[in-house]
Write a protein that holds these residues in place. Structure first.
Motif, PDB file in Angstrom:
ATOM      1  N   GLU A 118      20.454  -7.271  -5.939  1.00  0.00           N
ATOM      2  CA  GLU A 118      19.729  -6.293  -6.595  1.00  0.00           C
ATOM      3  C   GLU A 118      20.531  -6.289  -8.042  1.00  0.00           C
ATOM      4  OE1 GLU A 118      19.318  -1.319  -6.140  1.00  0.00           O
ATOM      5  OE2 GLU A 118      20.491  -2.714  -4.910  1.00  0.00           O
ATOM      6  N   ALA A 119      19.722  -5.811  -9.122  1.00  0.00           N
ATOM      7  CA  ALA A 119      20.375  -6.057 -10.442  1.00  0.00           C
ATOM      8  C   ALA A 119      19.627  -4.808 -11.216  1.00  0.00           C
ATOM      9  CB  ALA A 119      20.128  -7.071 -11.176  1.00  0.00           C
ATOM     10  N   ARG A 120      20.542  -4.032 -11.961  1.00  0.00           N
ATOM     11  CA  ARG A 120      20.197  -2.898 -12.706  1.00  0.00           C
ATOM     12  C   ARG A 120      21.112  -2.945 -14.069  1.00  0.00           C
ATOM     13  NH1 ARG A 120      18.580   2.823 -10.595  1.00  0.00           N
ATOM     14  NH2 ARG A 120      17.884   3.665 -12.108  1.00  0.00           N
ATOM     15  N   VAL A 121      20.306  -2.441 -15.229  1.00  0.00           N
ATOM     16  CA  VAL A 121      20.978  -2.225 -16.598  1.00  0.00           C
ATOM     17  C   VAL A 121      21.039  -0.872 -16.671  1.00  0.00           C
ATOM     18  CG1 VAL A 121      20.540  -2.335 -19.033  1.00  0.00           C
ATOM     19  CG2 VAL A 121      19.758  -4.299 -17.633  1.00  0.00           C
ATOM     20  N   VAL A 181      10.274  -5.469 -10.007  1.00  0.00           N
ATOM     21  CA  VAL A 181      10.851  -5.611 -11.299  1.00  0.00           C
ATOM     22  C   VAL A 181      10.259  -4.450 -12.047  1.00  0.00           C
ATOM     23  CG1 VAL A 181      11.090  -6.863 -13.584  1.00  0.00           C
ATOM     24  CG2 VAL A 181      11.387  -8.166 -11.315  1.00  0.00           C
ATOM     25  N   ASP A 182      11.162  -3.600 -12.710  1.00  0.00           N
ATOM     26  CA  ASP A 182      10.784  -2.713 -13.802  1.00  0.00           C
ATOM     27  C   ASP A 182      11.946  -2.593 -14.878  1.00  0.00           C
ATOM     28  OD1 ASP A 182       9.973  -0.448 -15.132  1.00  0.00           O
ATOM     29  OD2 ASP A 182       9.756   0.821 -13.409  1.00  0.00           O
ATOM     30  N   CYS A 183      11.375  -3.256 -16.019  1.00  0.00           N
ATOM     31  CA  CYS A 183      12.143  -3.250 -17.088  1.00  0.00           C
ATOM     32  C   CYS A 183      12.076  -2.162 -17.962  1.00  0.00           C
ATOM     33  CB  CYS A 183      11.891  -4.509 -17.830  1.00  0.00           C
ATOM     34  SG  CYS A 183      12.086  -6.118 -17.098  1.00  0.00           S
ATOM     35  N   GLU A 184      10.819  -1.387 -18.065  1.00  0.00           N
ATOM     36  CA  GLU A 184      10.687  -0.491 -19.031  1.00  0.00           C
ATOM     37  C   GLU A 184      11.207   0.729 -18.496  1.00  0.00           C
ATOM     38  OE1 GLU A 184       6.234  -0.520 -19.257  1.00  0.00           O
ATOM     39  OE2 GLU A 184       6.230  -2.352 -20.070  1.00  0.00           O
ATOM     40  N   ASP A 185      10.934   1.386 -17.128  1.00  0.00           N
ATOM     41  CA  ASP A 185      11.325   2.668 -16.888  1.00  0.00           C
ATOM     42  C   ASP A 185      12.787   2.890 -16.203  1.00  0.00           C
ATOM     43  OD1 ASP A 185       9.049   4.077 -17.883  1.00  0.00           O
ATOM     44  OD2 ASP A 185       8.031   3.517 -15.779  1.00  0.00           O
ATOM     45  N   PHE A 186      12.993   1.917 -14.972  1.00  0.00           N
ATOM     46  CA  PHE A 186      14.203   2.031 -14.113  1.00  0.00           C
ATOM     47  C   PHE A 186      15.290   0.961 -14.559  1.00  0.00           C
ATOM     48  CE2 PHE A 186      10.924   3.156 -10.879  1.00  0.00           C
ATOM     49  CZ  PHE A 186      10.834   4.369 -11.523  1.00  0.00           C
ATOM     50  N   GLY A 187      15.056  -0.161 -15.287  1.00  0.00           N
ATOM     51  CA  GLY A 187      15.757  -1.176 -15.529  1.00  0.00           C
ATOM     52  C   GLY A 187      16.318  -1.570 -14.457  1.00  0.00           C
ATOM     53  N   TRP A 188      15.452  -2.234 -13.462  1.00  0.00           N
ATOM     54  CA  TRP A 188      15.707  -2.554 -12.068  1.00  0.00           C
ATOM     55  C   TRP A 188      15.064  -3.745 -11.532  1.00  0.00           C
ATOM     56  CZ3 TRP A 188      14.195   1.423  -7.646  1.00  0.00           C
ATOM     57  CH2 TRP A 188      15.033   1.322  -6.309  1.00  0.00           C
ATOM     58  N   HIS A 207      28.754  -2.499   1.336  1.00  0.00           N
ATOM     59  CA  HIS A 207      27.522  -2.925   0.940  1.00  0.00           C
ATOM     60  C   HIS A 207      27.125  -1.950  -0.457  1.00  0.00           C
ATOM     61  CE1 HIS A 207      26.536  -4.559   4.837  1.00  0.00           C
ATOM     62  NE2 HIS A 207      26.016  -5.483   4.271  1.00  0.00           N
ATOM     63  N   TYR A 208      26.509  -2.401  -1.383  1.00  0.00           N
ATOM     64  CA  TYR A 208      26.289  -1.694  -2.715  1.00  0.00           C
ATOM     65  C   TYR A 208      24.824  -1.391  -3.124  1.00  0.00           C
ATOM     66  CZ  TYR A 208      30.841  -3.808  -2.787  1.00  0.00           C
ATOM     67  OH  TYR A 208      32.209  -4.169  -2.509  1.00  0.00           O
ATOM     68  N   TYR A 209      24.565  -0.303  -3.318  1.00  0.00           N
ATOM     69  CA  TYR A 209      23.185   0.294  -3.804  1.00  0.00           C
ATOM     70  C   TYR A 209      23.202   0.849  -5.141  1.00  0.00           C
ATOM     71  CZ  TYR A 209      22.903  -0.274   1.242  1.00  0.00           C
ATOM     72  OH  TYR A 209      22.897  -0.650   2.611  1.00  0.00           O
ATOM     73  N   LEU A 210      22.453   0.304  -6.106  1.00  0.00           N
ATOM     74  CA  LEU A 210      22.686   0.420  -7.505  1.00  0.00           C
ATOM     75  C   LEU A 210      21.602   1.529  -8.038  1.00  0.00           C
ATOM     76  CD1 LEU A 210      22.695  -3.010  -8.942  1.00  0.00           C
ATOM     77  CD2 LEU A 210      24.647  -1.572  -7.836  1.00  0.00           C
ATOM     78  N   GLY A 211      21.557   2.523  -7.305  1.00  0.00           N
ATOM     79  CA  GLY A 211      20.678   3.774  -7.666  1.00  0.00           C
ATOM     80  C   GLY A 211      19.206   3.578  -7.173  1.00  0.00           C
ATOM     81  N   PHE A 212      18.508   4.588  -7.389  1.00  0.00           N
ATOM     82  CA  PHE A 212      16.909   4.708  -6.850  1.00  0.00           C
ATOM     83  C   PHE A 212      16.155   5.195  -8.118  1.00  0.00           C
ATOM     84  CE2 PHE A 212      13.420   6.563  -4.806  1.00  0.00           C
ATOM     85  CZ  PHE A 212      12.755   5.314  -4.286  1.00  0.00           C
ATOM     86  N   GLU A 213      15.282   4.472  -8.481  1.00  0.00           N
ATOM     87  CA  GLU A 213      14.333   4.735  -9.768  1.00  0.00           C
ATOM     88  C   GLU A 213      15.257   5.464 -10.724  1.00  0.00           C
ATOM     89  OE1 GLU A 213      11.278   7.236  -8.100  1.00  0.00           O
ATOM     90  OE2 GLU A 213      10.245   5.491  -6.985  1.00  0.00           O
ATOM     91  N   TYR A 214      15.170   6.683 -11.124  1.00  0.00           N
ATOM     92  CA  TYR A 214      15.681   6.916 -12.254  1.00  0.00           C
ATOM     93  C   TYR A 214      17.255   7.468 -12.036  1.00  0.00           C
ATOM     94  CZ  TYR A 214      11.258   7.308 -14.753  1.00  0.00           C
ATOM     95  OH  TYR A 214      10.176   7.063 -15.620  1.00  0.00           O
ATOM     96  N   ASP A 215      17.543   7.766 -10.854  1.00  0.00           N
ATOM     97  CA  ASP A 215      18.976   8.038 -10.362  1.00  0.00           C
ATOM     98  C   ASP A 215      19.656   6.837 -10.308  1.00  0.00           C
ATOM     99  OD1 ASP A 215      21.236   8.983  -8.979  1.00  0.00           O
ATOM    100  OD2 ASP A 215      20.105  10.176  -7.740  1.00  0.00           O
ATOM    101  N   GLN A 216      20.539   6.947 -11.425  1.00  0.00           N
ATOM    102  CA  GLN A 216      21.700   5.753 -11.590  1.00  0.00           C
ATOM    103  C   GLN A 216      22.997   5.785 -10.774  1.00  0.00           C
ATOM    104  OE1 GLN A 216      21.116   4.393 -16.030  1.00  0.00           O
ATOM    105  NE2 GLN A 216      20.835   6.449 -15.947  1.00  0.00           N
ATOM    106  N   VAL A 262      16.508  -5.829 -17.965  1.00  0.00           N
ATOM    107  CA  VAL A 262      17.192  -6.242 -16.834  1.00  0.00           C
ATOM    108  C   VAL A 262      16.902  -7.804 -16.670  1.00  0.00           C
ATOM    109  CG1 VAL A 262      15.633  -5.449 -15.199  1.00  0.00           C
ATOM    110  CG2 VAL A 262      17.657  -5.927 -14.511  1.00  0.00           C
ATOM    111  N   MET A 263      15.939  -7.925 -16.961  1.00  0.00           N
ATOM    112  CA  MET A 263      15.287  -9.403 -16.756  1.00  0.00           C
ATOM    113  C   MET A 263      15.890 -10.318 -17.855  1.00  0.00           C
ATOM    114  SD  MET A 263      13.591  -9.736 -14.018  1.00  0.00           S
ATOM    115  CE  MET A 263      12.861 -11.419 -14.386  1.00  0.00           C
ATOM    116  N   THR A 264      16.179  -9.816 -18.879  1.00  0.00           N
ATOM    117  CA  THR A 264      16.758 -10.732 -19.962  1.00  0.00           C
ATOM    118  C   THR A 264      18.166 -10.921 -19.575  1.00  0.00           C
ATOM    119  OG1 THR A 264      15.502  -9.737 -21.713  1.00  0.00           O
ATOM    120  CG2 THR A 264      17.515 -10.766 -22.539  1.00  0.00           C
ATOM    121  N   LEU A 265      19.164  -9.872 -19.005  1.00  0.00           N
ATOM    122  CA  LEU A 265      20.537 -10.025 -18.897  1.00  0.00           C
ATOM    123  C   LEU A 265      20.509 -10.737 -17.565  1.00  0.00           C
ATOM    124  CD1 LEU A 265      22.028  -6.937 -19.707  1.00  0.00           C
ATOM    125  CD2 LEU A 265      21.886  -8.746 -21.106  1.00  0.00           C
TER     126      LEU A 265
END
Length: 400
Positions: A118-121, A97-104, A178-187, A51-54
């Protein structure tokens, strides 16, 4: 006058330091109006991204104060978190920032900042990914908005796409989204609709591994969505169009956008029962006929397939990754597509009367196309194409 200029420069310098902003920071309105106009190159030695790369790639083209706050606080860390009590100097908001688990990753503003981001992969089953980033301003001068990109590691390009909810039928006129891009593992992506009177309504989109598809709308907020299904379900009214030894192809009308003639295409594995949502038609897509000048098909986007009600939907017998879909969205011409369901590459054929036959032996697709003679009379020809949309040069006039 000199004192006024000096004071203005001092205020600008203080704001620059306090916000961690760069000189080329853009207003959100500029981004909202223009983000679809530019594919974004991504720097990655092997094509893999997080997520940080993008987000850094997005920021290089569309820089904002909120994203700069995340980059400034998190640095090169793949995981970073601080709350209101532990905010570093110069950062006026909560960063996660969590790149490894949530991509968030997100930045929630506090006093002294004016934006949320808010950003997510979302990693796709085919090795590609979606990068989604949403913005909101504290003063509501710009309505919240989402940017959607499809990232292909082979090209290392993020390509803008329509959001899955761009045709969302609102419950109330003049409502705010308004937009919410999931929560933890829920996409699941949740679109919160707020009426002018302050009432809320929630539209939910689940991620299938290849795309976000509308699931349902309700008055329940995100954290109360116990009724959400973990597995994608085939719509009750889906119509079987084709099948092979292991798979079935279905089409269905319904869900968000259906009042605009939007149909969806689904695939079911006969052995496991696993259902995959493939895409929805966009029957208001702009015609591409004027770009088809050499007889060959033209590449288009997965979210610009104007195939009407998909009255012809078939597996290509000699290529398990490709399907053929066509329909009539304009009550005049038949729009025909060859779609790679693995890579999401789409070719629109430059014909207007639809499929005649698919020849597995010669691996050819025979199409009908109408032309006009010198007197203005209309006649039809049969044209032959390869699986990659190339015109073979074989053309035969069809007897009246």
């Amino acid at each position: 006058m000199r004192k006024a200029i000096t004071l203005l420069l001092c205020c600008w310098a203080l704001a620059f330091d306090a916000q961690g902003m760069e000189p080329n920071i853009l207003p959100l309105k500029v981004i909202n109006d223009n983000w679809k106009s530019k594919p974004i190159p991504v720097k990655s030695s092997d094509g893999t991204v997080d997520v940080m790369t993008l987000m850094r790639a997005f920021h290089a083209v569309w820089p904002t104060a909120s994203v700069q706050a995340i980059i400034g606080a998190a640095g090169d860390n793949s995981y970073y978190q601080h709350d209101e009590a532990t905010m570093p100097p110069g950062c006026h908001g909560i960063v996660f920032v969590d790149c490894e688990d949530f991509g968030w990753a997100y930045f929630h503003h506090m006093e002294g900042a004016a934006q949320d981001v808010e950003a997510r992969v979302y990693q796709c089953d085919n090795g590609c990914a979606y990068f989604v980033i949403s913005f909101a301003e504290a003063d509501d001068e710009v309505q919240p908005f989402c940017c959607f990109y499809y990232y292909d590691p082979a090209s290392q390009i993020m390509r803008p796409e329509n959001t899955p909810f761009h045709n969302l039928p609102r419950k109330w006129a003049n409502s705010t989204l308004h937009y919410y891009l999931g929560f933890e593992y829920d996409q699941t992506i949740v679109v919160e609709e707020t009426s002018p009177a302050g009432e809320n309504w929630y539209h939910k989109y689940v991620f299938t591994g290849m795309a976000h598809v509308y699931d349902h709308s309700s008055a329940d907020a995100y954290e109360d969505m116990d009724e959400m299904e973990e597995e994608v379900r085939l719509p009750d009214d889906a119509e079987l169009k084709d099948e092979d030894d292991n798979r079935e192809l279905y089409v269905n009308v319904g869900g968000v956008g259906s009042e605009n003639g939007q149909w969806s295409v689904w695939m079911r594995d006969k052995n496991t029962g696993f259902v995959t949502y493939l895409f929805a038609t966009e029957n208001t897509a702009a015609p591409l006929w004027d770009q088809m000048r050499n007889g060959n098909g033209i590449k288009t986007s997965m979210n610009l397939i104007a195939a009407g009600n998909c009255f012809t939907t078939l597996f290509i017998p000699w290529d398990a990754d490709k399907i053929f879909v066509e329909g009539c969205p304009d009550n005049r011409n038949v729009w025909s597509y060859i779609i790679d369901i693995s890579t999401r590459e789409v070719i629109q054929l430059p014909t207007n009367e639809g499929l005649i036959a698919i020849d597995p032996g010669k691996q050819e697709i025979h199409m009908s196309h109408y032309l006009y003679d010198l007197e203005g009379g209309r006649y039809s020809v049969e044209r032959v194409y390869t699986i990659d949309g190339r015109f073979t040069g074989k053309e035969y006039r069809i007897a009246d």
